[in-house]
Write a protein that holds these residues in place. Structure first.
Motif, PDB file in Angstrom:
ATOM      1  N   PRO A  46      41.636  22.473 -34.598  1.00 18.18           N
ATOM      2  CA  PRO A  46      40.933  23.120 -35.715  1.00 18.18           C
ATOM      3  C   PRO A  46      41.883  23.820 -36.702  1.00 18.18           C
ATOM      4  CG  PRO A  46      40.773  24.488 -33.768  1.00 18.18           C
ATOM      5  CD  PRO A  46      41.481  23.238 -33.339  1.00 18.18           C
ATOM      6  N   ARG A  47      43.198  23.927 -36.342  1.00 12.78           N
ATOM      7  CA  ARG A  47      44.123  24.626 -37.232  1.00 12.78           C
ATOM      8  C   ARG A  47      45.482  23.924 -37.160  1.00 12.78           C
ATOM      9  NH1 ARG A  47      45.053  31.121 -37.276  1.00 12.78           N
ATOM     10  NH2 ARG A  47      42.863  31.006 -37.858  1.00 12.78           N
ATOM     11  N   TRP A  48      45.788  23.120 -38.189  1.00 12.50           N
ATOM     12  CA  TRP A  48      47.040  22.356 -38.241  1.00 12.50           C
ATOM     13  C   TRP A  48      47.781  22.728 -39.505  1.00 12.50           C
ATOM     14  CZ3 TRP A  48      48.329  18.290 -41.785  1.00 12.50           C
ATOM     15  CH2 TRP A  48      49.468  17.542 -41.454  1.00 12.50           C
ATOM     16  N   VAL A  49      49.056  23.069 -39.356  1.00 17.40           N
ATOM     17  CA  VAL A  49      49.910  23.440 -40.490  1.00 17.40           C
ATOM     18  C   VAL A  49      51.189  22.626 -40.397  1.00 17.40           C
ATOM     19  CG1 VAL A  49      51.141  25.285 -41.666  1.00 17.40           C
ATOM     20  CG2 VAL A  49      48.950  25.767 -40.555  1.00 17.40           C
ATOM     21  N   LEU A  70      51.700  25.559 -52.171  1.00 21.55           N
ATOM     22  CA  LEU A  70      53.113  25.905 -52.173  1.00 21.55           C
ATOM     23  C   LEU A  70      53.433  27.010 -51.192  1.00 21.55           C
ATOM     24  CD1 LEU A  70      53.746  25.771 -56.041  1.00 21.55           C
ATOM     25  CD2 LEU A  70      54.050  23.968 -54.336  1.00 21.55           C
ATOM     26  N   GLU A  71      52.436  27.790 -50.765  1.00 20.84           N
ATOM     27  CA  GLU A  71      52.625  28.879 -49.826  1.00 20.84           C
ATOM     28  C   GLU A  71      51.704  28.661 -48.627  1.00 20.84           C
ATOM     29  OE1 GLU A  71      54.847  31.180 -50.065  1.00 20.84           O
ATOM     30  OE2 GLU A  71      55.535  30.669 -52.099  1.00 20.84           O
ATOM     31  N   PRO A  72      52.105  29.155 -47.444  1.00 19.97           N
ATOM     32  CA  PRO A  72      51.234  29.019 -46.265  1.00 19.97           C
ATOM     33  C   PRO A  72      49.935  29.805 -46.470  1.00 19.97           C
ATOM     34  CG  PRO A  72      53.473  29.657 -45.633  1.00 19.97           C
ATOM     35  CD  PRO A  72      53.392  29.831 -47.122  1.00 19.97           C
ATOM     36  N   LEU A  73      48.854  29.305 -45.925  1.00 20.09           N
ATOM     37  CA  LEU A  73      47.595  30.024 -45.949  1.00 20.09           C
ATOM     38  C   LEU A  73      47.628  31.152 -44.925  1.00 20.09           C
ATOM     39  CD1 LEU A  73      44.973  27.120 -46.136  1.00 20.09           C
ATOM     40  CD2 LEU A  73      45.895  28.465 -48.011  1.00 20.09           C
ATOM     41  N   SER A  74      46.986  32.270 -45.253  1.00 23.19           N
ATOM     42  CA  SER A  74      46.876  33.367 -44.293  1.00 23.19           C
ATOM     43  C   SER A  74      45.953  32.957 -43.155  1.00 23.19           C
ATOM     44  CB  SER A  74      46.336  34.611 -44.991  1.00 23.19           C
ATOM     45  OG  SER A  74      44.995  34.379 -45.420  1.00 23.19           O
ATOM     46  N   ASP A  75      45.976  33.767 -42.074  1.00 19.75           N
ATOM     47  CA  ASP A  75      45.097  33.471 -40.944  1.00 19.75           C
ATOM     48  C   ASP A  75      43.640  33.467 -41.378  1.00 19.75           C
ATOM     49  OD1 ASP A  75      47.204  33.172 -39.259  1.00 19.75           O
ATOM     50  OD2 ASP A  75      47.099  35.206 -38.415  1.00 19.75           O
ATOM     51  N   ASP A  78      41.072  30.402 -41.235  1.00 16.46           N
ATOM     52  CA  ASP A  78      39.743  30.484 -40.616  1.00 16.46           C
ATOM     53  C   ASP A  78      38.679  29.938 -41.567  1.00 16.46           C
ATOM     54  OD1 ASP A  78      40.746  31.561 -38.309  1.00 16.46           O
ATOM     55  OD2 ASP A  78      40.369  33.651 -38.895  1.00 16.46           O
ATOM     56  N   ILE A  79      38.799  30.295 -42.866  1.00 19.73           N
ATOM     57  CA  ILE A  79      37.836  29.782 -43.849  1.00 19.73           C
ATOM     58  C   ILE A  79      37.932  28.266 -43.944  1.00 19.73           C
ATOM     59  CG2 ILE A  79      37.256  29.748 -46.312  1.00 19.73           C
ATOM     60  CD1 ILE A  79      38.116  32.697 -46.428  1.00 19.73           C
TER      61      ILE A  79
END
Length: 841
Positions: free
Chosen positions: A264-267, A322-327, A331-332
C-alpha cells in the motif's frame, strides 16, 4: 393594575406548583406555566432560548441529572405589578442530595415576567444565574483564578483547534475521495478512466500535495505488461492511456514486486543513469512515444523524480514529484488507491460490456458483408461487396485499413481477379472508389509476393510497398483500372499491404504501416465470410458459363426446354396436389357423413323423379304433387348437409391458412375438438395400421379468449400429433418384442393407446392439457425438448422445431406458459396456460 394580597398569594402558589412540577419530572405540567413565545436567559451561553419548545427540549436533556436530587428552597420573593405584566424576583437556595444527605450547593437568583393568558398567569420571560463562586472576600472578580483558567482554556482551545483542523483536513480528504468515487461510478465508457485520473490529479493538488503527474497502472497478470492512464499538467488534451510491455528496467521490476505484494506504500527514487534508461525505454520504445513533445521534455528535465504508489488488486495509483511525499500525504495516496481498488470493478465491467458490444457490431458488419455477397446476381457485383466491407470498417472505426481488396485466384492460369474499394481522397463528395480488374502475378514485384503467399502454408502476410516497387504497383493497377489514374497525384506514399487467405483467394487491406491485432482479427473473420461467399461467386460464374452454353445450343435444346417446362409444370402440380392431399386427409372423415347424406338423398330424389314422370304420363297429378313435395324435402336435406360439409371445409381452411397474427375471440373447446379430430383422421389416412382412442374433457363454462386461432391451432395440432406418435411408438415397440418376451405380450394385450384433451379454468388462465399414455419422456432429455432442432424421433421423421415454435407461440406470442409433466413408462401431459383476459403481448 393594583397588586393585592390575594394576587400575591395566587402568584406564590403558582411558583410553588411550577417548581414542584419541574423537580418531580412533570415537564408537561411545568411547560403549561409558560407562554409559547417565552424566552429564557440562563448562566451559560447555551442557556439562551427563544420559545417554549426550545426551553422544554433543554429541560428534557438536563432534568434526568436533577430529578430527585435537587431541591429549591425559596428565601425571598419580590412581586411587582407592571400593568399589564407582573415582575417576580426570587432568591432561593439550591440543595443537592449527596449520600442521602441534603447539602447546600448555591444561591439561585431568578427574575420572571408574567402575563395573563387564558385566564391564568404564565411566564413570558425568565432569567436565572448563580453568584460567581470563584471570588474570595473583597474581590469584585476572581482575577487570579480567571487568568489561570484563561491559560488553561487557551491550551484547550489550541488542542481543540488542532483536532478540528485535523478533522477538517480529514473531511476535505474524504470529500475529495467522494468526488473521485462519484466520478468513477458515473463512468459510462471505459475510456472515461482518463477523465478519472485527471480528477485524481486535480483533487490531490487541491489538497496541497505537490505533484508533477498522476498515473493509474493496470497490470496484466499473464504477460506482466501494463496500461498507464496518465494525467500530465503540460498536456492540453487531458489524460490518455498508453500500453507498456514487460521490460527489465529496475523501476518497473520494483513496481511489479510491489504489486505482487499488494504494497500500500511504495516509494522509488528515480535518478541518474537509471532514470535516463527509464526515460529512453518509455518515451522511445513504448506507446508513451506518442506523448506531446512538451510532456516528454518535462519528464526528462529533472535529474531525480520521486515515484510514490499505492498498489492494489488491479495495479496501482502512482504519483511523480520532485520531493518525497510526507507520511500524511502517502496515507492520503493510499486512501485514493483504495477508492480505485473498489471502483476498478466498474471500469472492468464497462470494458467487458464495450468488448461485447464491439464484437456484436463486428458481427453485424460481417453479416451485412455476408448478406451483400450472398445477394450477388452477377460476378461484377463483387466490387460492391468490397465497398460494403470498406464502409463497414469505417463505421467500426478501423480507418487504418485504407483499401479493401478481394482477390479470386484462377488456379488453371495462375492469375487472379481483383475487386477493390478505397476512400476517395480527391473528391469529398464521392465516398468511395471501386472497380474490378484482372492481373497477372508475374507482372509486378507486389504480385510475385502475393503469389508466394498463395503457395505457402502461412495464412497471412504483410508486404511493405516502398520506392520503385510501390510506384510499379500503382502504375500497374492504374493501367488495369482507369478510375485509379491520377489518384495519388505526383507523390505516391509508401504503404504496407496486409493479406489474409481464404479458399481460392485472399482479403487484402493497405495501411500506412503495421495494423493492430483487432484489424488482423477483422481481416481473418472477413476471410471466413468470403470462404462462404466464394461459393456464391463460383456459382454465379458457372451460371454465366452455363447460360452462354445454353444460348449457343438454343436451337437444338428448344424441344428439350419445352419438355423440361412441361415436366416442371407437372412437378409443381404434383407438389400442389400432395400438399392438398396432406390437408384433405385430416378432414376427409369429417365431411364423409354429410357427403353420404347428399349422395343418398340425391339417389332417392332421382328415383322419385322417375316415378313422378310415370305418374304424369298417366295423368295422376295428385300423386305427382305428393312426389314433388318429397323431392323438395330431399333437396332441403341435400342443402342442409351440403352446407354442413361446406362449413367443415371452410373451418379447416380457416385454421390451416397462413397466420395474420391478428387476435380474435375464440372458443378454445371448439378449436381443440377440431384439431383433435383433424390430427387423428390425418394420421389414420397416412397409416392404416394406426389406431388409438381419443377422448375430450371440456369445461363448458370456459370464456372465449383473445388469441390468434391459426397459431394456437398449430400448437394443439403439434401436441396432439406428438401424443398419438408416443402412443403408437409404445404399441409398436411392445409388438416388436412380443415374440421375445411373454410379459411383453401380456403388456401388449392390456395396453390400449389413449389420448385425452382436457380444458379447464385455473388462476385466471384457460388451461388445455394434452394427455397420452405413451412411454413418457426420458429424464436425461426432459430439459432439452423445447430447444430448437432437438428431437427424439428417427432421422427424417421430425425437424425438432415443433415444440420450440409452440413454446414461442404460447409464451412470446400470447403471454402464456407451456410446460410438461411426464412419467417414464406411463405417459406425458403437456399443459398450455393462456391468459383468460384480453391482454395484448
Amino acid at each position: 393594575m393594583k397588586l393585592t394580597s390575594q394576587l400575591e398569594e395566587e402568584i406564590k402558589q403558582l411558583f410553588d406548583d411550577m417548581w414542584s412540577a419541574y423537580f418531580n419530572g412533570d415537564l408537561d405540567k411545568w411547560a403549561s406555566y409558560l407562554t409559547e413565545d417565552c424566552k429564557n436567559i440562563g448562566t451559560t451561553q447555551e442557556e439562551t432560548f427563544e420559545n417554549r419548545d426550545e426551553i422544554l427540549s433543554y429541560a428534557e436533556a438536563v432534568l434526568p441529572q436533577m430529578k430527585g436530587v435537587v431541591e429549591l428552597r425559596p428565601k425571598k420573593m419580590d412581586i411587582s405589578a407592571l400593568d399589564p405584566y407582573i415582575m417576580v424576583h426570587e432568591i432561593s437556595d439550591v440543595y443537592i442530595k449527596v449520600a442521602d444527605e441534603w447539602k447546600f450547593y448555591a444561591e439561585l437568583r431568578a427574575s420572571f415576567i408574567l402575563q395573563r393568558e387564558d385566564d391564568a398567569w404564565k411566564t413570558c420571560h425568565m432569567h436565572g444565574s448563580y453568584p460567581d463562586s470563584r471570588t474570595v472576600e473583597g474581590e469584585a472578580f476572581a482575577f487570579n483564578k480567571i487568568v489561570a483558567e484563561n491559560k488553561k482554556l487557551q491550551a484547550a482551545v489550541l488542542n481543540r483547534t488542532l483536532e478540528l483542523e485535523e478533522k477538517n483536513r480529514d473531511l476535505e480528504v474524504e470529500a475529495a475521495l467522494e468526488r473521485v468515487r462519484s466520478r468513477a461510478m458515473a463512468m459510462q465508457h471505459s475510456n472515461e478512466l482518463a477523465d478519472l485520473v485527471a480528477k485524481v490529479f486535480e483533487e490531490m493538488t487541491n489538497l496541497d500535495i505537490v505533484l508533477t503527474r498522476c498515473i493509474i497502472w493496470i497490470f496484466d497478470p499473464e504477460d506482466r505488461s501494463t496500461r498507464m492512464w496518465m494525467a500530465n499538467p503540460e498536456a492540453e488534451t487531458g489524460a490518455e492511456s498508453y500500453f507498456v510491455p514487460y521490460h527489465d528496467q529496475p523501476a518497473y521490476q520494483s513496481a511489479l514486486k510491489a504489486w505482487d505484494e499488494r504494497n500500500p506504500r511504495w516509494v522509488y527514487d528515480l535518478q541518474g543513469q537509471i532514470k535516463d534508461a527509464w526515460d529512453d525505454k518509455l518515451l522511445i520504445e513504448t506507446e508513451l512515444a506518442k506523448l506531446p513533445e512538451q510532456v516528454k521534455l518535462a519528464m526528462r528535465e529533472p535529474d531525480s523524480v520521486i515515484l510514490s504508489a499505492a498498489f492494489n488488486n488491479f495495479g496501482a495509483l502512482q504519483t511523480a514529484g520532485l520531493e518525497p511525499l510526507s507520511d500524511k500525504h502517502l496515507d492520503i495516496l493510499g486512501r485514493f488507491g483504495r477508492v480505485f481498488d473498489l471502483t476498478y470493478t466498474r471500469f472492468h465491467d464497462l470494458q467487458q460490456a464495450e468488448k461485447q458490444a464491439h464484437q456484436a457490431r463486428i458481427e453485424t458488419a460481417l453479416e451485412r458483408v455476408r448478406a451483400r455477397a450472398l445477394a450477388m446476381q452477377v460476378p461484377e457485383e463483387l466490387k460492391e461487396v468490397a465497398s460494403v466491407l470498406r464502409h463497414e470498417m469505417g463505421l467500426l472505426g478501423v480507418e487504418e485499413l485504407e483499401t479493401c481488396s478481394i482477390y479470386i485466384n484462377d488456379e488453371s492460369s495462375g492469375n487472379a481477379e481483383c475487386w477493390y474499394a478505397l476512400k476517395d481522397i480527391r473528391d469529398t463528395t464521392s465516398a468511395m472508389v471501386s472497380d474490378h480488374f484482372a492481373l497477372d502475378f508475374g507482372d509486378t514485384w507486389v504480385g510475385r509476393q502475393m503469389l508466394k503467399l498463395y503457395r505457402a502454408e502461412e495464412m497471412q502476410t504483410s508486404i511493405v510497398m516502398s520506392g520503385e516497387n510501390r510506384k510499379e504497383w500503382i502504375r500497374y493497377c492504374a493501367e488495369k483500372s482507369p478510375v485509379l489514374q491520377g489518384y495519388y497525384g505526383e507523390v505516391i506514399p509508401d504503404r504496407t499491404y496486409h493479406l489474409y487467405k481464404f479458399s481460392h483467394g485472399a482479403i487484402g487491406a493497405a495501411a500506412a504501416g503495421d495494423i493492430s491485432e483487432e484489424s488482423w482479427d477483422l481481416l481473418q473473420r472477413t476471410a471466413l465470410v468470403f470462404s462462404l461467399a466464394y461459393s456464391r461467386f463460383k456459382d454465379l460464374t458457372q451460371a454465366r458459363i452455363d447460360l452462354q452454353h445454353l444460348k449457343e445450343e438454343k436451337g437444338r435444346a428448344e424441344e428439350a426446354l419445352q419438355e423440361l417446362k412441361a415436366t416442371q409444370t407437372q412437378l409443381i402440380h404434383a407438389e400442389k396436389m400432395a400438399s392438398l392431399g396432406e390437408l384433405t386427409a385430416g378432414i376427409a372423415h369429417e365431411i364423409q357423413n354429410p357427403l353420404n347424406f347428399v349422395k343418398n338423398f340425391s339417389e332417392v330424389s332421382q328415383e322419385l323423379l322417375d316415378e313422378m314422370k310415370e305418374e304424369m304420363s298417366e295423368g295422376n297429378y295428385k300423386e305427382v304433387e305428393i312426389i314433388a313435395q318429397s323431392v323438395i324435402q330431399n333437396l332441403d336435406k341435400i342443402t342442409e348437409h351440403g352446407n354442413r360439409a361446406d362449413g367443415i371445409v371452410k373451418g379447416m381452411l380457416q385454421h390451416s391458412r397462413t397466420s395474420t397474427n391478428e387476435k380474435e375471440e375464440t372458443d378454445i373447446n371448439v378449436l381443440a375438438d377440431e384439431f383433435l379430430r383433424l390430427a387423428y383422421h390425418g394420421l389414420r389416412a397416412k397409416d392404416n395400421s394406426f389406431n388409438a382412442n381419443f377422448e375430450t374433457d371440456f369445461d363448458p363454462d370456459l370464456p372465449n379468449i383473445n388469441i390468434v386461432p391459426q397459431d394456437i391451432g398449430r400448437v394443439l395440432l403439434n401436441l396432439i400429433n406428438n401424443a398419438f406418435y408416443a402412443c403408437n411408438e409404445r404399441q409398436r415397440v411392445a409388438s416388436a418384442e412380443r415374440s421375445l418376451s411373454a410379459s411383453a405380450e401380456r403388456s401388449l394385450s392390456t395396453y390400449q393407446p389413449n389420448v385425452t384433451v382436457k380444458t379447464m379454468a385455473e388462476n385466471g388462465n384457460v388451461i388445455v392439457k394434452v394427455i397420452d399414455n405413451g412411454n413418457g419422456i426420458p429424464a436425461d432429455v426432459i430439459d432439452k425438448i423445447f430447444q430448437p432442432f432437438f428431437t427424439t424421433k428417427p432421422t427424417g421423421q421430425g425437424t425438432g422445431l415443433g415444440l420450440s415454435m409452440s413454446y414461442d407461440i404460447i409464451t412470446k406470442g400470447h403471454g402464456g406458459d407451456l410446460r410438461v409433466e411426464t412419467t417414464e413408462g406411463a405417459g406425458t401431459t403437456f399443459i398450455v396456460a393462456l391468459p383468460a383476459g384480453s391482454r395484448e403481448f
